[in-house]
Design an enzyme around this catalytic site. Structure first.
Site, PDB file in Angstrom:
ATOM      1  N   GLU A 175       0.807  -1.214   0.000  1.00 48.07           N
ATOM      2  CA  GLU A 175       0.000   0.000   0.000  1.00 48.07           C
ATOM      3  C   GLU A 175       0.847   1.274   0.000  1.00 48.07           C
ATOM      4  O   GLU A 175       0.815   2.056   0.964  1.00 48.07           O
ATOM      5  CB  GLU A 175      -0.966   0.001   1.188  1.00 48.07           C
ATOM      6  CG  GLU A 175      -1.871  -1.222   1.219  1.00 48.07           C
ATOM      7  CD  GLU A 175      -2.892  -1.186   2.365  1.00 48.07           C
ATOM      8  OE1 GLU A 175      -2.855  -0.247   3.177  1.00 48.07           O
ATOM      9  OE2 GLU A 175      -3.721  -2.105   2.436  1.00 48.07           O
ATOM     10  N   GLU A 374      -5.039  -8.669   0.720  1.00 50.30           N
ATOM     11  CA  GLU A 374      -5.747  -8.308   1.959  1.00 50.30           C
ATOM     12  C   GLU A 374      -7.213  -8.041   1.648  1.00 50.30           C
ATOM     13  O   GLU A 374      -7.552  -7.415   0.633  1.00 50.30           O
ATOM     14  CB  GLU A 374      -5.195  -7.019   2.594  1.00 50.30           C
ATOM     15  CG  GLU A 374      -3.892  -7.163   3.295  1.00 50.30           C
ATOM     16  CD  GLU A 374      -3.451  -5.857   3.956  1.00 50.30           C
ATOM     17  OE1 GLU A 374      -4.321  -5.034   4.342  1.00 50.30           O
ATOM     18  OE2 GLU A 374      -2.233  -5.658   4.065  1.00 50.30           O
TER      19      GLU A 374
HETATM   20  O1  IFM Z   1      -4.220  -3.094   9.151  1.00 52.92           O
HETATM   21  C1  IFM Z   1      -4.191  -2.612   7.851  1.00 52.92           C
HETATM   22  C2  IFM Z   1      -2.969  -3.107   7.118  1.00 52.92           C
HETATM   23  O2  IFM Z   1      -1.789  -2.800   7.775  1.00 52.92           O
HETATM   24  C3  IFM Z   1      -2.900  -2.490   5.734  1.00 52.92           C
HETATM   25  N1  IFM Z   1      -4.141  -2.663   5.029  1.00 52.92           N
HETATM   26  C4  IFM Z   1      -5.376  -2.347   5.722  1.00 52.92           C
HETATM   27  C5  IFM Z   1      -5.406  -3.032   7.064  1.00 52.92           C
HETATM   28  C6  IFM Z   1      -6.725  -2.685   7.792  1.00 52.92           C
HETATM   29  O3  IFM Z   1      -6.839  -1.302   7.956  1.00 52.92           O
END
Ligand code: IFM
Length: 487
Positions: A175, A374
């Site tokens: 990210e 994710e």
């Molecule tokens: O916890 C975070 C993660 O570190 C990065 N992506 C989103 C998740 C939830 O907010």
């Protein structure tokens, strides 16, 4: 460990053979042990100790104590039965000041973790950077300066040199949007800066660092390691069809999606950026040849996605475009009122999977295979009187998003795997420990791990997927690579 039984729901349709099922975590969110074995401070140590920075006043000093309890956590993964586990390496454990020789104790920790995963039949999926920049590098400019990209490539070669013989799947950044814009424009994340050009330069240097690192690791390649990057991408629909809301949607898309997708997969800087940042015109940080560096072919794209966006035209906090932070793009959110919300306040709409994959396929013909690296939901989880967390909402979220993902694959998207965020409840950055995303509950007083109902659901779903075969899965299996674990 006694696990709860599966909560009933209709079985999911069969995913392609070879589809990878996993879970994800990140170093600062779970490890703790921030001063052990020579680890240097990161920007998140500094930021979380800054009064007012974290809503709950908490830090990652102890987190889930994974640094000491990692064997117990691999046991949980073994019980879960997924074929892969995505974790991140803390740069300041490897190079405490972000440069120079390897700290052997830090590398040793990840080497033991990788070996234990392999012994358990779990494919390690390694992220090199999940936001914990060594503080010493931030002190000399952080991601605002190009030298940090060179330091990152050096760090990548050190980690890859030590673990490349055993780790088949490598992600440079998690990210980069959050690092660049939440960290250097909105200031809600470390290093807490609220800047214009600094944030745009950070976004660019992250991409340059990615390109340099992939090239350097490929030069060292010994097996058939795969290299990629993980982006958080947003499904975006204008809240209504007005010219203003459609323009807001374009700005948001440029800000979140295109700023990374276009240079990585379309050999261009996003055309919409003059609309997104009208006052920020200095692009001296872009050098000739950078697009070639950034656009190095990738083996996969990791996609993190959680919720939809329904933008409306909003006010700018700073009316003078030349004095705006790069996060001030004049966009508000107006999601349909019927959509439920998670504990984070994020609207839930499972169809984002299908829509986002369709959009990527339509607009980026050069896109490599995708892994959902994710996706998940924060719930107000509590251990009930029977000793279990009955997180029915998370199960429903998972079920819905996986059905939508399956539809995306049937529509033609090349999606090879899914990683639930997260294996464990953990330190949710500026929100502290109050937001729980885990399949496993953490009691932060005792650090006891308690698998939730969703853990059992995910375990049983993975088991049910095994052994299934359909014409669709047979077709995909033919194109899947040898190392992908058939979970
Ligand atoms: O916890 C975070 C993660 O570190 C990065 N992506 C989103 C998740 C939830 O907010």
């Amino acid at each position: 460990m006694t696990l709860p039984t599966r909560t009933a729901s209709e079985p999911l349709p069969a995913f392609p053979a070879g589809f990878v099922w996993g879970t994800a975590t990140a170093a600062y969110q779970i490890e703790g042990a921030v001063s052990e074995d020579g680890r240097g401070p990161s920007i998140w140590d500094t930021f979380s100790h800054t009064p007012g920075a974290i809503e709950t006043g908490e830090t990652g000093d102890v987190a889930c104590d994974h640094y000491h309890r990692w064997k117990e956590d691999v046991d949980l993964l073994r019980e879960l039965g997924g074929g892969a586990y995505r974790f991140s390496v803390a740069w300041p454990r490897i190079q405490p000041t972000g440069r120079g020789a390897v700290n052997a104790a830090g590398m040793g920790f990840y080497s033991r973790l990788v070996d234990e995963l392999l012994d358990a039949g779990i494919t390690p999926v390694l992220t090199l950077y999940h936001w914990d920049l060594p503080q010493a590098l931030e002190d000399v400019g952080g991601w605002r300066v190009r030298d940090t990209a060179k330091r990152f490539a050096e760090y990548a070669t050190l980690v890859h040199g030590a673990l490349g013989d055993r780790v088949p799947m490598w992600t440079t950044f998690n990210e980069p949007f959050c690092t660049a814009f939440i960290g250097y424009a909105e200031g809600r994340h470390a290093p807490g800066a609220k800047e214009g050009h600094g944030a745009l330069a950070a976004a660019h240097h992250l991409l340059v660092a990615h390109g340099l690192a992939v090239t350097a690791m490929r030069d060292q390649q010994r097996r058939d390691e795969r290299f990629g990057i993980t982006l958080n991408l947003q499904d975006i629909t204008p809240a209504d069809d007005s010219t203003e809301d459609r323009a807001a949607a374009r700005r948001l898309d440029g800000f979140i999606n295109r700023v990374f997708l276009d240079p990585l997969f379309a050999h261009r800087y996003p055309q919409a950026e003059a609309e997104v940042w009208p006052g920020l015109t200095d692009r001296a940080f872009r050098l000739d040849g950078d697009l070639g560096l950034i656009g190095v072919p990738l083996d996969f794209l990791g996609v993190n996605t959680y919720f939809p966006s329904y933008p409306v035209a909003g006010e700018h906090a700073q009316p003078d475009p030349t004095r705006r932070t790069a996060g001030d793009i004049g966009v508000g959110e107006a999601p349909p009122e019927h959509l439920p919300r998670t504990e984070m306040g994020w609207p839930v709409e499972a169809d984002i999977m299908r829509r986002l994959m369709a959009r990527l396929r339509a607009e980026y013909p050069e896109l490599p295979p995708v892994y959902i690296t994710e996706n998940g939901m924060a719930c107000p989880d509590e251990i009930a009187a029977d000793g279990v967390v009955h997180d029915q909402d998370r199960i429903a979220y998972l079920d819905g998003h996986l059905r939508s993902l399956h539809q995306a694959i049937e529509d033609g998207a090349d999606v090879r795997g899914y990683f639930y965020w997260s294996l464990l409840d953990n330190f949710e950055w500026a929100r502290g420990y109050a937001k729980r995303f885990g399949l496993v509950h953490i009691d932060y007083a005792t650090l006891a791990r308690t698998p939730k109902d969703s853990f059992a659901w995910y375990r049983d779903m993975i088991r049910a997927q095994r052994g299934r075969d359909t014409p669709l899965s047979a077709a995909k299996a033919a194109s899947s690579r040898s190392w992908t674990s058939s979970s």
